[in-house]
Design a protein around this motif. Structure first.
Motif, short mmCIF file in Angstrom:
data_model
loop_
_atom_site.label_atom_id
_atom_site.label_comp_id
_atom_site.label_asym_id
_atom_site.label_seq_id
_atom_site.Cartn_x
_atom_site.Cartn_y
_atom_site.Cartn_z
N GLN A 1 32.05 30.56 37.16
CA GLN A 1 32.62 29.99 36.50
C GLN A 1 33.30 28.86 36.23
O GLN A 1 33.79 28.31 37.85
CB GLN A 1 34.24 31.43 35.70
CG GLN A 1 34.89 30.95 35.27
CD GLN A 1 35.01 31.39 33.88
OE1 GLN A 1 34.51 32.66 34.16
NE2 GLN A 1 34.64 30.37 33.27
N GLY B 1 41.72 33.19 38.44
CA GLY B 1 41.97 33.47 37.87
C GLY B 1 43.36 33.11 36.97
O GLY B 1 44.10 31.97 36.82
N LYS B 2 44.39 34.54 37.81
CA LYS B 2 45.73 33.43 37.63
C LYS B 2 46.49 32.83 38.30
O LYS B 2 46.79 31.95 37.46
CB LYS B 2 46.16 35.50 38.04
CG LYS B 2 45.57 36.43 37.16
CD LYS B 2 45.82 37.74 37.91
CE LYS B 2 45.09 39.09 36.28
NZ LYS B 2 46.04 40.37 37.05
N LYS C 1 31.75 44.83 41.72
CA LYS C 1 33.19 44.73 41.41
C LYS C 1 33.77 43.80 42.13
O LYS C 1 35.34 43.41 42.00
CB LYS C 1 33.23 45.93 42.34
CG LYS C 1 35.29 47.05 41.53
CD LYS C 1 35.19 47.98 42.31
CE LYS C 1 36.51 48.50 42.00
NZ LYS C 1 36.85 49.66 41.69
N LYS D 1 40.23 29.20 32.48
CA LYS D 1 38.92 29.07 32.04
C LYS D 1 38.24 28.02 30.66
O LYS D 1 38.74 28.14 29.68
CB LYS D 1 38.51 30.96 32.07
CG LYS D 1 38.79 30.93 33.07
CD LYS D 1 38.17 32.83 33.38
CE LYS D 1 39.44 33.76 32.24
NZ LYS D 1 39.27 35.71 32.11
N GLU E 1 39.40 37.40 38.77
CA GLU E 1 40.09 38.25 37.92
C GLU E 1 41.87 37.63 38.63
O GLU E 1 42.86 36.87 38.35
CB GLU E 1 40.19 39.52 37.96
CG GLU E 1 41.39 40.48 37.32
CD GLU E 1 41.58 41.58 37.23
OE1 GLU E 1 42.64 42.19 36.81
OE2 GLU E 1 40.21 42.33 37.45
N GLN E 2 41.99 37.85 40.06
CA GLN E 2 42.90 37.63 41.37
C GLN E 2 42.93 36.01 41.08
O GLN E 2 44.30 35.12 40.95
CB GLN E 2 42.48 37.79 42.18
CG GLN E 2 42.28 39.46 42.29
CD GLN E 2 44.37 40.15 40.99
OE1 GLN E 2 45.72 39.30 42.22
NE2 GLN E 2 43.73 40.80 40.67
N ASP F 1 33.62 40.60 40.89
CA ASP F 1 34.59 40.57 39.25
C ASP F 1 36.34 40.17 39.72
O ASP F 1 37.06 39.62 39.31
CB ASP F 1 34.45 41.33 38.51
CG ASP F 1 33.13 41.50 37.76
OD1 ASP F 1 32.40 40.25 37.97
OD2 ASP F 1 32.29 42.59 37.53
N TRP F 2 36.67 41.29 40.40
CA TRP F 2 38.27 41.15 40.71
C TRP F 2 38.48 40.04 41.08
O TRP F 2 38.87 39.23 41.01
CB TRP F 2 38.16 42.36 42.18
CG TRP F 2 39.56 42.89 42.57
CD1 TRP F 2 40.21 43.50 41.45
CD2 TRP F 2 40.65 41.71 43.12
NE1 TRP F 2 41.52 43.45 42.16
CE2 TRP F 2 41.52 42.28 43.49
CE3 TRP F 2 40.26 40.91 44.28
CZ2 TRP F 2 42.61 42.17 44.20
CZ3 TRP F 2 41.06 40.80 45.64
CH2 TRP F 2 42.46 40.91 45.72
#
Length: 228
Positions: free
Chosen positions: A169, A138-139, A128, A149, A135-136, A131-132
């Motif tokens: 990634q 990438g933004k 988790k 991406k 996510e952050q 993944d978080w």
């Protein structure tokens, strides 16, 4: 984290933000885009520091360092940074309590560049957390550099990797690429982002996520030490 370190992290996004990507096909445009891609590595380091610096300290089995050499060939470029979590107090990796964070830039010859960052403490849910972080990050990369991406986030298990999870990634900035891998275990969350410039310095070599994962696993092993 000292005020000086906080200032350094605060400025880290500047290279990417100050030089917007260009579609200019000339060498000048290509070199400006390379500058953005190189700046993106620094952006990742700053972003990760901000995300990981949160929460009270707790007992951890391992801590992270910034050794002079990682993954066999990458030499630290300048001094490694270490913070104690006081500069950023509004974000946190879910389920993580941190003791400290580290960050350093590395290079191997004139074409290979690598950014190592991470924090140590306790991590309740390693997958988790990873993944978080993606996510952050990438933004933030999209906002700072226009990075997008490419392909899906992939999990890897390189030889010698004994952490709980490692994922990678690829990101594209204009026609150029950088790769980011992140790992987590019960004590640490970390990232390795890298790029390989072409010999003429006007573009980047294609990303091979499997090889990047292997480099990340080696860098983690070099940076990880048992707590006293």
């Amino acid at each position: 984290m000292s005020d000086n370190q906080a200032g350094t992290y605060g400025q880290a996004g500047t290279p990417g933000a100050a030089v917007p990507p260009t579609q200019d096909g000339g060498s000048g445009g290509s070199r400006r885009t390379v500058a953005v891609v190189v700046g993106a590595l620094v952006v990742v380091g700053a972003v990760i520091a901000g995300f990981l610096l949160f929460g009270p300290g707790s007992e951890s089995k391992y801590k992270l360092t910034t050794p002079r050499t990682v993954a066999g060939e990458y030499q630290r470029d300048g001094k490694g940074q270490k913070g104690n979590g006081k500069a950023f107090d509004d974000k946190k990796v879910p389920g993580m309590q941190t003791n400290a964070d580290v960050s350093a830039e590395y290079k191997a010859g004139p074409t290979k560049k690598l950014q190592l960052g991470g924090a140590y403490g306790t991590v309740e849910n390693p997958e988790k957390a990873v993944d978080w972080v993606f996510e952050q990050t990438g933004k933030s990369l999209k906002t700072e550099t226009g990075a997008k991406k490419k392909g899906a986030l992939k999990a890897f298990k390189p030889s010698g990797f004994d952490g709980d999870v490692l994922k990678c990634q690829e990101y594209k900035i204009s026609s150029m690429s950088l790769a980011m891998c992140s790992w987590a275990d019960g004590s640490t969350v970390g990232t390795v982002s890298s790029m390989i410039l072409t010999k003429d310095g006007t573009s980047t070599e294609p990303v091979e996520l499997k090889k990047t994962a292997e480099v990340a696993a080696k860098a983690r092993k070099d940076a990880l030490v048992e707590t006293d």
